[in-house]
Design a protein around this motif. Sequence first.
Motif, PDB file in Angstrom:
ATOM      1  N   MET A 129       0.836  -1.215   0.000  1.00  0.00           N
ATOM      2  CA  MET A 129       0.000   0.000   0.000  1.00  0.00           C
ATOM      3  C   MET A 129       0.859   1.249   0.000  1.00  0.00           C
ATOM      4  N   GLY A 130       0.184   2.330   0.251  1.00  0.00           N
ATOM      5  CA  GLY A 130       0.915   3.582   0.372  1.00  0.00           C
ATOM      6  C   GLY A 130       1.387   4.139  -0.949  1.00  0.00           C
ATOM      7  N   ALA A 131       0.616   3.987  -1.983  1.00  0.00           N
ATOM      8  CA  ALA A 131       1.000   4.557  -3.282  1.00  0.00           C
ATOM      9  C   ALA A 131      -0.048   5.576  -3.672  1.00  0.00           C
ATOM     10  N   PRO A 132       0.293   6.733  -4.136  1.00  0.00           N
ATOM     11  CA  PRO A 132       1.660   7.217  -4.232  1.00  0.00           C
ATOM     12  C   PRO A 132       2.175   7.747  -2.902  1.00  0.00           C
ATOM     13  N   VAL A 133       3.372   7.371  -2.571  1.00  0.00           N
ATOM     14  CA  VAL A 133       4.005   7.869  -1.359  1.00  0.00           C
ATOM     15  C   VAL A 133       4.880   9.068  -1.715  1.00  0.00           C
ATOM     16  N   ASP A 191      -2.046  18.013 -11.711  1.00  0.00           N
ATOM     17  CA  ASP A 191      -3.356  17.662 -12.286  1.00  0.00           C
ATOM     18  C   ASP A 191      -3.236  16.505 -13.265  1.00  0.00           C
ATOM     19  N   LYS A 192      -2.012  16.182 -13.680  1.00  0.00           N
ATOM     20  CA  LYS A 192      -1.831  15.048 -14.592  1.00  0.00           C
ATOM     21  C   LYS A 192      -1.638  13.737 -13.843  1.00  0.00           C
ATOM     22  N   ALA A 193      -1.529  13.797 -12.523  1.00  0.00           N
ATOM     23  CA  ALA A 193      -1.327  12.585 -11.742  1.00  0.00           C
ATOM     24  C   ALA A 193      -2.609  11.768 -11.682  1.00  0.00           C
ATOM     25  N   VAL A 194      -2.453  10.474 -11.777  1.00  0.00           N
ATOM     26  CA  VAL A 194      -3.590   9.562 -11.728  1.00  0.00           C
ATOM     27  C   VAL A 194      -3.353   8.606 -10.572  1.00  0.00           C
ATOM     28  N   ARG A 195      -4.393   8.412  -9.774  1.00  0.00           N
ATOM     29  CA  ARG A 195      -4.218   7.612  -8.561  1.00  0.00           C
ATOM     30  C   ARG A 195      -4.695   6.160  -8.718  1.00  0.00           C
ATOM     31  N   GLU A 196      -5.461   5.893  -9.773  1.00  0.00           N
ATOM     32  CA  GLU A 196      -6.079   4.570  -9.866  1.00  0.00           C
ATOM     33  C   GLU A 196      -5.059   3.508 -10.284  1.00  0.00           C
ATOM     34  N   ARG A 197      -5.048   2.444  -9.524  1.00  0.00           N
ATOM     35  CA  ARG A 197      -4.167   1.325  -9.859  1.00  0.00           C
ATOM     36  C   ARG A 197      -4.547   0.710 -11.207  1.00  0.00           C
ATOM     37  N   SER A 198      -5.825   0.802 -11.572  1.00  0.00           N
ATOM     38  CA  SER A 198      -6.238   0.255 -12.870  1.00  0.00           C
ATOM     39  C   SER A 198      -5.560   1.007 -14.016  1.00  0.00           C
ATOM     40  N   THR A 199      -5.318   2.307 -13.828  1.00  0.00           N
ATOM     41  CA  THR A 199      -4.614   3.072 -14.870  1.00  0.00           C
ATOM     42  C   THR A 199      -3.147   2.660 -14.934  1.00  0.00           C
ATOM     43  N   ARG A 220       1.294   8.932 -21.712  1.00  0.00           N
ATOM     44  CA  ARG A 220       0.981   8.208 -20.479  1.00  0.00           C
ATOM     45  C   ARG A 220       2.299   7.640 -19.972  1.00  0.00           C
ATOM     46  N   SER A 221       2.602   7.873 -18.714  1.00  0.00           N
ATOM     47  CA  SER A 221       3.881   7.409 -18.180  1.00  0.00           C
ATOM     48  C   SER A 221       3.686   6.815 -16.787  1.00  0.00           C
ATOM     49  N   ALA A 222       4.206   5.632 -16.601  1.00  0.00           N
ATOM     50  CA  ALA A 222       4.144   4.948 -15.309  1.00  0.00           C
ATOM     51  C   ALA A 222       5.555   4.773 -14.776  1.00  0.00           C
ATOM     52  N   MET A 223       5.746   5.104 -13.511  1.00  0.00           N
ATOM     53  CA  MET A 223       7.056   4.989 -12.868  1.00  0.00           C
ATOM     54  C   MET A 223       6.918   4.120 -11.625  1.00  0.00           C
ATOM     55  N   VAL A 224       7.760   3.106 -11.513  1.00  0.00           N
ATOM     56  CA  VAL A 224       7.717   2.198 -10.368  1.00  0.00           C
ATOM     57  C   VAL A 224       9.078   2.230  -9.685  1.00  0.00           C
ATOM     58  N   LEU A 225       9.090   2.502  -8.387  1.00  0.00           N
ATOM     59  CA  LEU A 225      10.340   2.497  -7.619  1.00  0.00           C
ATOM     60  C   LEU A 225      10.396   1.243  -6.756  1.00  0.00           C
ATOM     61  N   GLY A 226      11.605   0.767  -6.490  1.00  0.00           N
ATOM     62  CA  GLY A 226      11.715  -0.356  -5.572  1.00  0.00           C
ATOM     63  C   GLY A 226      12.971  -1.148  -5.806  1.00  0.00           C
ATOM     64  N   ALA A 227      12.921  -2.382  -5.367  1.00  0.00           N
ATOM     65  CA  ALA A 227      14.045  -3.296  -5.556  1.00  0.00           C
ATOM     66  C   ALA A 227      13.481  -4.621  -6.048  1.00  0.00           C
ATOM     67  N   CYS A 228      14.234  -5.282  -6.888  1.00  0.00           N
ATOM     68  CA  CYS A 228      13.781  -6.539  -7.490  1.00  0.00           C
ATOM     69  C   CYS A 228      14.142  -7.730  -6.617  1.00  0.00           C
ATOM     70  N   THR A 229      13.389  -8.779  -6.797  1.00  0.00           N
ATOM     71  CA  THR A 229      13.762 -10.066  -6.228  1.00  0.00           C
ATOM     72  C   THR A 229      13.877 -11.072  -7.368  1.00  0.00           C
ATOM     73  N   SER A 243       3.908   5.908  -9.524  1.00  0.00           N
ATOM     74  CA  SER A 243       3.092   7.043  -9.924  1.00  0.00           C
ATOM     75  C   SER A 243       2.751   6.906 -11.402  1.00  0.00           C
ATOM     76  N   VAL A 244       1.662   7.518 -11.789  1.00  0.00           N
ATOM     77  CA  VAL A 244       1.246   7.521 -13.193  1.00  0.00           C
ATOM     78  C   VAL A 244       0.872   8.947 -13.558  1.00  0.00           C
ATOM     79  N   LYS A 245       1.336   9.373 -14.715  1.00  0.00           N
ATOM     80  CA  LYS A 245       0.927  10.670 -15.254  1.00  0.00           C
ATOM     81  C   LYS A 245       0.268  10.446 -16.601  1.00  0.00           C
ATOM     82  N   VAL A 246      -0.849  11.122 -16.810  1.00  0.00           N
ATOM     83  CA  VAL A 246      -1.531  11.045 -18.097  1.00  0.00           C
ATOM     84  C   VAL A 246      -1.765  12.468 -18.584  1.00  0.00           C
TER      85      VAL A 246
END
Lengths: 206, 206
Positions: free
Chosen positions: A1-5, A15-23, A102-111, A157-160
């Motif tokens: 949880m906690g997205a977007p943090v 205003d271009k930020a989109v919060r829906e996980r479906s997007t 449309r741009s999606a950015m994911v931060l984190g670490a891989c396993t 985060s997602v920007k559209v």
Amino acid sequence: MGAPVERTRIRRLPDKAVRERSTLHAVLDAGTVAHVAFVHDGQPYAVPVAYGREGDTVLIHGSTGSRLFRLLAAGAPCCLTVTLLDGIVLARSAFETSMRYRSAMVLGACTVVEDQVPALRTISERILPGRWAVVRPPSKKELAQTLVLALPLAEWSVKVSDGWPEDTPEDEGWDPPTGVIPIREVRDELLDVGTATDAAPPAAPR
Amino acid sequence: MGAPVERTRIRRLPDKAVRERSTLHAVLDAGTVAHVAFVHDGQPYAVPVAYGREGDTVLIHGSTGSRLFRLLAAGAPCCLTVTLLDGIVLARSAFETSMRYRSAMVLGACTVVEDQVPALRTISERILPGRWAVVRPPSKKELAQTLVLALPLAEWSVKVSDGWPEDTPEDEGWDPPTGVIPIREVRDELLDVGTATDAAPPAAPR
């Protein structure tokens, strides 16, 4: 949880930020290439990779000999960005000229994904649906040369940007054509190997 | 000079590495969006940007309010990557399935461009040739809100993958369609603002 943090909070043009996980899912499911940012010896790099999505996980694969994949497998922090360019927004001023994207950015670490074959199938199906069922599956030797990594969709985060041009009062008297030039990616018919006349035809002009 | 140097030496698939600066220029001149990798608080990011090229310099522009542009203006190390996806290479095996692409990677640090207008013109002409001549040029107020940055083409690498699928002895008995599905970016006719029926039409499916 906690997205977007905080780290993925959209600061510019919120205003271009989109919060829906479906997007988020839809953007990831519409792309073919992601760029992965990572750091090595203090230098950031952005490297293109193919990818797939399974639920709330992005999957990527590469060679066990790849610096990128060895670093990511060791848990290095990374950022995976997928950008779809949808058009050019033509305003009356240079300043308001912009892009539809449309741009999606994911931060984190891989396993590391131990169960490689289903993940490779997911990536293959993202690139070309139906292909996995007809190709020779990877051999044990091929799998031993492959690292499959998972990046959770936890911090993202997602920007559209899908609007029309905006005019400003200073634009009075300037009347170029305005509107949107749509941009889209087209996949052409399969070129059979038999059509290869020599090593490779030149890449199509763009 | 000194390109490619150690940090940009192609380690994976070195036969795809291209040494000619003319190819670097050609890849940069064929793209519309670059991804810039940078580090903030130990976290790498990859952010899409528009760009242009003037001689041996890549030019980008953004808001003075942008975290990315403020960091880059301060000389933070960065990587700018342009990737053009040209096709999917369909082999008989999953393992040999790959992409046709051209990808240019530039490492370095940006400097602030004081003479903003010619640089903004270069970026505009990369996005849409001829547009600059017909739009209202930026005002002093608009320029004051804009950071224009230059990244020299000093440390770089280019990879070009333009081949055909390769078969392996293990593929015997597997006969799916093979070859290359070309991928290209298409720009459609201008949609006039008058055709905007409401806020914005949904993005085209891809």
